[in-house]
Write an enzyme that holds these catalytic residues in place. Structure first.
Site, mmCIF file in Angstrom:
data_model
loop_
_atom_site.group_PDB
_atom_site.id
_atom_site.type_symbol
_atom_site.label_atom_id
_atom_site.label_comp_id
_atom_site.label_asym_id
_atom_site.label_seq_id
_atom_site.Cartn_x
_atom_site.Cartn_y
_atom_site.Cartn_z
ATOM 1 N N LYS A 167 -18.318 -93.888 41.648
ATOM 2 C CA LYS A 167 -18.933 -92.414 42.295
ATOM 3 C C LYS A 167 -20.126 -92.452 43.302
ATOM 4 O O LYS A 167 -21.043 -92.954 42.821
ATOM 5 C CB LYS A 167 -19.432 -91.725 40.972
ATOM 6 C CG LYS A 167 -19.410 -90.289 40.744
ATOM 7 C CD LYS A 167 -20.221 -89.489 41.516
ATOM 8 C CE LYS A 167 -21.510 -89.783 41.776
ATOM 9 N NZ LYS A 167 -22.389 -88.835 42.808
ATOM 10 N N GLU A 199 -30.739 -99.977 39.521
ATOM 11 C CA GLU A 199 -31.864 -100.564 40.285
ATOM 12 C C GLU A 199 -32.325 -99.246 40.757
ATOM 13 O O GLU A 199 -31.836 -98.260 41.134
ATOM 14 C CB GLU A 199 -30.992 -101.089 41.504
ATOM 15 C CG GLU A 199 -30.499 -102.667 41.226
ATOM 16 C CD GLU A 199 -31.822 -103.446 41.083
ATOM 17 O OE1 GLU A 199 -32.966 -103.133 41.578
ATOM 18 O OE2 GLU A 199 -31.772 -104.514 40.317
ATOM 19 N N CYS A 211 -35.239 -98.783 49.351
ATOM 20 C CA CYS A 211 -35.953 -99.328 48.378
ATOM 21 C C CYS A 211 -36.750 -100.337 48.235
ATOM 22 O O CYS A 211 -37.912 -100.628 47.736
ATOM 23 C CB CYS A 211 -35.171 -99.308 46.844
ATOM 24 S SG CYS A 211 -33.743 -100.302 47.039
ATOM 25 N N GLU A 267 -43.105 -93.301 44.967
ATOM 26 C CA GLU A 267 -42.185 -93.716 46.172
ATOM 27 C C GLU A 267 -41.889 -92.454 47.024
ATOM 28 O O GLU A 267 -41.505 -91.252 46.696
ATOM 29 C CB GLU A 267 -40.896 -94.195 45.425
ATOM 30 C CG GLU A 267 -39.876 -94.597 46.649
ATOM 31 C CD GLU A 267 -38.498 -95.266 45.818
ATOM 32 O OE1 GLU A 267 -38.003 -94.372 44.983
ATOM 33 O OE2 GLU A 267 -38.074 -96.402 46.262
HETATM 34 P P1 ADP Z 1 -31.333 -90.273 45.212
HETATM 35 O O1 ADP Z 1 -32.646 -89.538 45.217
HETATM 36 O O2 ADP Z 1 -31.348 -91.487 46.071
HETATM 37 O O3 ADP Z 1 -30.052 -89.300 45.658
HETATM 38 P P2 ADP Z 1 -30.261 -90.103 42.763
HETATM 39 O O4 ADP Z 1 -30.511 -90.786 41.257
HETATM 40 O O5 ADP Z 1 -30.349 -88.520 42.524
HETATM 41 O O6 ADP Z 1 -31.018 -90.629 43.734
HETATM 42 O O7 ADP Z 1 -28.763 -90.208 43.019
HETATM 43 C C1 ADP Z 1 -27.921 -91.517 43.017
HETATM 44 C C2 ADP Z 1 -26.803 -91.555 42.551
HETATM 45 O O8 ADP Z 1 -26.638 -91.336 41.189
HETATM 46 C C3 ADP Z 1 -25.991 -90.418 43.089
HETATM 47 O O9 ADP Z 1 -24.520 -91.065 43.424
HETATM 48 C C4 ADP Z 1 -25.914 -89.273 42.401
HETATM 49 O O10 ADP Z 1 -24.940 -88.466 42.597
HETATM 50 C C5 ADP Z 1 -25.922 -89.883 41.027
HETATM 51 N N1 ADP Z 1 -26.517 -89.078 39.961
HETATM 52 C C6 ADP Z 1 -27.494 -88.216 40.212
HETATM 53 N N2 ADP Z 1 -27.711 -87.753 38.816
HETATM 54 C C7 ADP Z 1 -26.910 -88.287 37.871
HETATM 55 C C8 ADP Z 1 -26.924 -88.216 36.454
HETATM 56 N N3 ADP Z 1 -27.331 -87.497 35.826
HETATM 57 N N4 ADP Z 1 -25.825 -89.024 36.058
HETATM 58 C C9 ADP Z 1 -25.177 -90.120 36.572
HETATM 59 N N5 ADP Z 1 -25.202 -89.937 37.964
HETATM 60 C C10 ADP Z 1 -26.300 -89.496 38.652
#
Ligand code: ADP
Length: 477
Positions: free
Chosen positions: A172, A247, A281, A378
């Protein structure tokens, strides 16, 4: 170009919502169409991965390795078009993006070769005529949730070790890197892996994450992204007792000591802080300078900051491009505003108008206290804060004053100081006379404290995560 799911070797168009993907370098320009999945596709993907796992896990490491070598070749042949698409989708300068794609090829080759390397250890038994060994076995179906900031390298540094260890994968990607993900899947479709070995599901993290964690029987999960999401995912995995790896954030410090070679330190700090518009990061976010060299170093760093080229990501001369999305722009812009009101801007550089793209002028800031958000949080943007330290003791103390512990650098010509920093720094990756970003793929990658789940990616460490050790013992006498 539009996003598609790739499940069980079949392509399908997700039907739950459609958005035009804007080029962050020129928001008037559409790069493609993002179509999102509803959640039920995740279940199908996990089922497909489970079915083919029986085949993939029984193939020899050598045969799996051949598939990875083909993936490497296919990516290498299309490197320029992948780099151009990714740059247009998330705004990383093309020169850096080419390097990232090349890194993806190297990662695939590195892990392909693991298919014919040792997958365990023979351990002497205390009994006669007993052969005892510990051998790696695949975990099963592994979910990979990846971010947008390294749209090629991060997915591959998870996919390649997962696959070579005999796992099948449901991937995903982040919404803002989904076109690049679909393009990678299209390339890998010709690599000869059994259909369903890699499955790609495009959609919103919250929705698909919930389906992955609560409705499907995945066996492990590897995540890279924000701290808040990583902690929630880690807790959900722990509740189900499945293996997980998260991470998350960093607030990386570069420490410049009085005996540093100023020109080396300036270039490394500049690159760590501003390349990729600070969206790594491992980016340098805090610059801690020993008092005795403060004025000289900061003056030279400011002079170089002024010259930074902020341009359209496809411009070969771009040192940094825009930030990746409107969401990112809003978040980083708020930090830039607070730098202007609460701190002193030492230097900035000319940037295209924010009406054209999500451009944020790089900022070098001083004069904010250790408790200020700019020093603690961050930012994930082109903003670096300079702090003054009386000596190495205070410098290490300031550098360690963070909930994060991903990477850190020291600039010094003094071996004793260098080793002291290497030993006392609470970070997973500590470097001397090098920038905080740029760790090599064959070495472990990961953080201490709040930056990770304390597992490591890349190098041989990734093999530990993507496999389970089984201790086997045979009495043959
Ligand atoms: P960023 O701020 O770098 O976008 P996120 O943590 O929001 O960081 O996103 C990193 C990944 O995690 C993306 O693929 C995002 O779609 C996914 N993601 C965001 N929210 C969730 C969640 N609640 N459960 C699983 N995956 C998630």
């Amino acid at each position: 170009m539009e996003t598609r799911n790739w499940i069980g070797g079949e392509w399908s168009t997700p039907g739950s919502g459609e958005t035009q993907v804007r080029n962050p370098s020129a928001i008037g320009e559409t790069v493609g169409t993002l179509r999102l999945s509803s959640g039920k596709e995740v279940l199908q993907a996990v089922e497909a991965a489970r079915r083919v796992g029986r085949i993939w896990s029984k193939m020899t490491g050598a045969a799996r390795g051949e598939c990875l070598y083909r993936m490497a070749l296919l990516l290498e042949r299309s490197a320029e078009s992948v780099a151009q698409l990714a740059s247009s989708e998330m705004g990383k300068p093309i020169v850096e993006m080419r390097g990232e794609v090349a890194r993806g090829v190297q990662l695939l080759r590195y892990y392909a070769a693991e298919g014919v390397r040792s997958d365990g250890d023979v351990i002497p038994s205390a009994q006669s005529n007993v052969l005892q060994y510990a051998k790696r076995f695949p975990l099963g179906v592994v979910a990979l949730i990846t971010p947008w900031n390294f749209p090629v390298a991060i997915p591959i540094w998870k996919l390649a070790p997962a696959l070579i260890c005999g796992n099948t994968v449901v991937w995903k990607p982040a919404e803002f890197a989904s076109l690049t993900a679909a393009k990678l899947a299209e390339l890998f479709a010709d690599a000869g892996l059994p259909p369903g070995t890699i499955n790609l599901v495009i959609g919103k993290g919250r929705l698909l994450g919930k389906a992955l964690l609560e409705e499907c029987g995945i066996d492990a999960l590897s995540f890279t992204g924000s701290t808040a999401t990583g902690l929630a995912i880690g807790a959900a995995c722990a509740a189900r007792n499945i293996k997980f790896q998260t991470e998350m954030g960093g607030k990386n410090a570069a420490v410049v000591l009085k005996d540093a070679r100023v020109s080396t330190a300036v270039q490394a700090v500049l690159s760590g802080a501003y390349r990729s518009a600070g969206q790594k990061c491992t980016a340098t976010s805090r610059i801690i300078v020993e008092n005795a060299i403060y004025d000289e170093f900061v003056q030279e760093l400011a002079a170089e900051t002024l010259k930074l080229q902020v341009r359209h990501a496809l411009d070969e001369k771009a040192y940094l491009g825009p930030v990746a999305s409107e969401e990112q722009y809003r978040s980083v812009h708020a930090y830039a505003e607070s730098a202007r009101t609460d701190g002193k801007i030492i230097a900035t550089a000319a940037a295209p108008d924010s009406g054209e793209g999500y451009y944020i002028a790089p900022l070098l800031v001083e004069g904010v206290g250790a408790e200020h958000a700019l020093v603690r949080e961050e930012i994930f943007g082109p903003i670096a804060v300079v702090q003054r330290a009386a000596d190495i003791d205070e410098a290490i103390d300031l550098a360690n004053r963070s909930v994060f512990g991903l990477s850190a650098s020291v600039f010094t010509a003094n071996l004793t100081n260098a080793f002291r920093f290497l030993e006392e720094m609470e970070a997973g990756m500590v470097r001397v006379n090098q920038e905080t970003a740029g760790v090599e793929y064959q070495a472990p990658f990961g953080g201490m404290k709040g930056s990770s789940s304390h597992t490591r990616e890349q190098g041989q460490s990734a093999l530990d995560f993507y496999s389970a050790l089984k201790t086997c013992s045979i009495q043959y006498g």
